[in-house]
Design a protein around this motif. Structure first.
Motif, mmCIF file in Angstrom:
data_model
loop_
_atom_site.group_PDB
_atom_site.id
_atom_site.type_symbol
_atom_site.label_atom_id
_atom_site.label_comp_id
_atom_site.label_asym_id
_atom_site.label_seq_id
_atom_site.Cartn_x
_atom_site.Cartn_y
_atom_site.Cartn_z
ATOM 1 N N GLY A 89 -32.773 -23.720 2.489
ATOM 2 C CA GLY A 89 -31.750 -24.641 2.841
ATOM 3 C C GLY A 89 -31.270 -25.557 2.069
ATOM 4 N N LEU A 90 -32.167 -26.387 1.334
ATOM 5 C CA LEU A 90 -31.834 -27.342 0.384
ATOM 6 C C LEU A 90 -31.191 -26.761 -0.810
ATOM 7 C CD1 LEU A 90 -35.148 -29.299 0.108
ATOM 8 C CD2 LEU A 90 -33.095 -29.895 1.094
ATOM 9 N N LEU A 91 -31.346 -25.484 -1.238
ATOM 10 C CA LEU A 91 -30.688 -24.883 -2.252
ATOM 11 C C LEU A 91 -29.213 -24.370 -1.592
ATOM 12 C CD1 LEU A 91 -33.543 -22.591 -4.059
ATOM 13 C CD2 LEU A 91 -32.183 -24.702 -4.929
ATOM 14 N N GLU A 92 -28.946 -24.123 -0.704
ATOM 15 C CA GLU A 92 -27.810 -23.840 -0.008
ATOM 16 C C GLU A 92 -26.987 -25.234 0.052
ATOM 17 O OE1 GLU A 92 -27.717 -22.004 3.910
ATOM 18 O OE2 GLU A 92 -28.528 -20.134 2.975
ATOM 19 N N VAL A 93 -27.609 -26.415 0.259
ATOM 20 C CA VAL A 93 -26.900 -27.853 0.268
ATOM 21 C C VAL A 93 -26.481 -28.026 -1.164
ATOM 22 C CG1 VAL A 93 -27.260 -30.100 0.378
ATOM 23 C CG2 VAL A 93 -27.870 -28.564 2.176
ATOM 24 N N MET A 94 -27.099 -27.483 -2.105
ATOM 25 C CA MET A 94 -26.740 -27.831 -3.624
ATOM 26 C C MET A 94 -25.723 -27.011 -4.076
ATOM 27 S SD MET A 94 -28.592 -30.165 -4.827
ATOM 28 C CE MET A 94 -28.118 -29.818 -6.718
ATOM 29 N N GLU A 95 -25.551 -25.743 -3.390
ATOM 30 C CA GLU A 95 -24.459 -25.029 -3.536
ATOM 31 C C GLU A 95 -23.090 -25.484 -2.918
ATOM 32 O OE1 GLU A 95 -23.411 -20.265 -3.302
ATOM 33 O OE2 GLU A 95 -24.633 -21.016 -1.660
ATOM 34 N N VAL A 96 -23.266 -26.210 -1.772
ATOM 35 C CA VAL A 96 -22.032 -26.809 -1.044
ATOM 36 C C VAL A 96 -21.694 -28.027 -2.238
ATOM 37 C CG1 VAL A 96 -21.224 -27.999 0.809
ATOM 38 C CG2 VAL A 96 -22.759 -26.262 1.061
ATOM 39 N N ARG A 97 -22.769 -28.722 -2.691
ATOM 40 C CA ARG A 97 -22.345 -29.629 -3.302
ATOM 41 C C ARG A 97 -21.863 -29.346 -4.594
ATOM 42 N NH1 ARG A 97 -27.328 -33.495 -5.009
ATOM 43 N NH2 ARG A 97 -25.655 -34.305 -6.265
ATOM 44 N N ARG A 98 -22.156 -28.103 -5.228
ATOM 45 C CA ARG A 98 -21.691 -27.522 -6.413
ATOM 46 C C ARG A 98 -19.931 -27.419 -6.227
ATOM 47 N NH1 ARG A 98 -22.790 -22.351 -7.707
ATOM 48 N NH2 ARG A 98 -25.117 -22.795 -6.952
ATOM 49 N N LEU A 99 -19.694 -27.221 -4.983
ATOM 50 C CA LEU A 99 -18.379 -26.375 -4.467
ATOM 51 C C LEU A 99 -17.671 -27.624 -4.592
ATOM 52 C CD1 LEU A 99 -19.212 -23.644 -2.025
ATOM 53 C CD2 LEU A 99 -18.173 -23.393 -4.330
ATOM 54 N N LEU A 100 -18.065 -28.846 -3.858
ATOM 55 C CA LEU A 100 -17.319 -29.924 -3.566
ATOM 56 C C LEU A 100 -17.330 -30.878 -4.741
ATOM 57 C CD1 LEU A 100 -18.377 -30.652 0.293
ATOM 58 C CD2 LEU A 100 -16.221 -29.494 -0.637
ATOM 59 N N GLU A 101 -18.377 -31.425 -5.145
ATOM 60 C CA GLU A 101 -18.382 -32.557 -6.153
ATOM 61 C C GLU A 101 -17.544 -32.426 -7.588
ATOM 62 O OE1 GLU A 101 -22.114 -34.335 -7.380
ATOM 63 O OE2 GLU A 101 -23.214 -34.194 -5.341
ATOM 64 N N PRO A 102 -17.463 -31.070 -7.997
ATOM 65 C CA PRO A 102 -16.350 -31.241 -8.838
ATOM 66 C C PRO A 102 -14.914 -31.553 -8.811
ATOM 67 C CG PRO A 102 -18.150 -29.475 -9.138
ATOM 68 C CD PRO A 102 -18.396 -30.251 -7.872
ATOM 69 N N SER A 103 -14.648 -30.968 -7.599
ATOM 70 C CA SER A 103 -13.341 -30.995 -7.064
ATOM 71 C C SER A 103 -13.193 -32.565 -6.444
ATOM 72 C CB SER A 103 -13.115 -30.250 -5.949
ATOM 73 O OG SER A 103 -12.918 -29.055 -6.163
ATOM 74 N N ALA A 104 -14.351 -33.273 -5.995
ATOM 75 C CA ALA A 104 -14.055 -34.687 -5.774
ATOM 76 C C ALA A 104 -13.761 -35.606 -6.945
ATOM 77 C CB ALA A 104 -15.279 -35.018 -4.938
ATOM 78 N N THR A 105 -14.831 -35.278 -8.057
ATOM 79 C CA THR A 105 -14.485 -35.970 -9.105
ATOM 80 C C THR A 105 -13.337 -35.597 -9.931
ATOM 81 O OG1 THR A 105 -16.857 -35.553 -9.370
ATOM 82 C CG2 THR A 105 -15.812 -36.515 -11.455
ATOM 83 N N ALA A 106 -12.551 -34.646 -9.990
ATOM 84 C CA ALA A 106 -11.475 -34.467 -10.267
ATOM 85 C C ALA A 106 -10.284 -35.145 -9.762
ATOM 86 C CB ALA A 106 -10.853 -32.804 -10.125
ATOM 87 N N VAL A 107 -10.341 -35.170 -8.408
ATOM 88 C CA VAL A 107 -9.440 -36.249 -7.520
ATOM 89 C C VAL A 107 -9.583 -37.565 -7.929
ATOM 90 C CG1 VAL A 107 -8.733 -36.979 -5.411
ATOM 91 C CG2 VAL A 107 -9.361 -34.501 -5.805
ATOM 92 N N ALA A 108 -10.743 -38.071 -8.036
ATOM 93 C CA ALA A 108 -11.288 -39.349 -8.377
ATOM 94 C C ALA A 108 -10.400 -39.711 -9.834
ATOM 95 C CB ALA A 108 -12.844 -39.601 -8.380
#
Length: 228
Positions: A89-108
């Motif tokens: 489950g923790l690795l699935e969370v990391m996968e979600v972060r991999r999907l969201l964090e780069p996009s969030a950083t791009a917006v920032a």
């Protein structure tokens, strides 16, 4: 449970419709039960459930109120759930972060203020001075990423990513990095994110964030001994 579920559904409907606005006080339990056509016990249990979900605030001796319904309040429980996940489950969370964090950083990259960028600069200095202190590095790491996501101006996204970034997992990763003398490399990844944000380059910011999340995921996978 059926009566409780019905009471929850009705209360949610009243909140969603605006009949019960954020900050408003609910009618007394007996009046609310009559209004909803349900038993007082069903309403009472529904209030307990919605209080646990941070939708309602029960103030003893003062009544029950709808909370602010702010994202950081409603998503508060996500962090607790993440801390309880098993390795897969923790690795699935990391996968979600991999999907969201780069996009969030791009917006920032297009929205962060000069003041926020200066705060990140100061955090980088503190991280480098604490390179051998895993616990302190974790605190600076959390502050760094919170500030980046706050730079998007999207409160819901900030609350969601904060919940997905469990403190226990971060602490384990930083302890492992310090023991392996790899903390400098990860700090350099933060510096790359900052440089991309300073350049106001969304694509570069997303790439730098993706590299950093990948490093964190690889470290976590190694600690959890979960095969690729």
């Amino acid at each position: 449970m059926a009566l409780t579920d019905e009471a929850i559904a009705q209360l949610r409907g009243m909140i969603q419709s605006g009949e019960l606005a954020p900050g408003s006080r609910l009618p007394p339990e007996n009046e609310l039960a009559t209004q909803m056509g349900l038993s007082r016990s069903g309403v009472r249990e529904a209030v307990k459930v919605l209080e646990a979900a941070r939708v309602l605030d029960v103030r003893r001796g003062n009544g029950t109120y709808v909370t602010s319904l702010a994202p950081q309040l409603l998503l508060e429980g996500l962090g607790v759930a993440v801390e309880l996940l098993q390795p897969a489950g923790l690795l699935e969370v990391m996968e979600v972060r991999r999907l969201l964090e780069p996009s969030a950083t791009a917006v920032a990259a297009g929205r962060m203020t000069d003041g926020q960028l200066s705060e990140l600069e100061e955090l980088m200095k503190r991280m480098r001075s604490a390179v051998d202190d895993a616990e302190q590095l974790m605190e600076y790491d959390i502050a760094f990423h919170r500030l980046v996501v706050a730079g998007t101006g999207n409160e819901t996204l900030a609350s969601l990513l904060d919940g997905l970034s469990g403190r226990t997992v971060r602490a384990r990763i930083w302890r492992g990095l310090v023991l392996d003398n790899a903390a400098h490399t990860t700090i350099d990844e933060h510096q790359a994110i900052l440089a991309a944000l300073r350049s106001r380059d969304p694509a570069l910011a997303a790439a730098a964030a993706l590299m950093h999340v990948n490093t964190s995921e690889s470290s976590l996978r190694a600690m959890l001994t979960v095969p690729e």
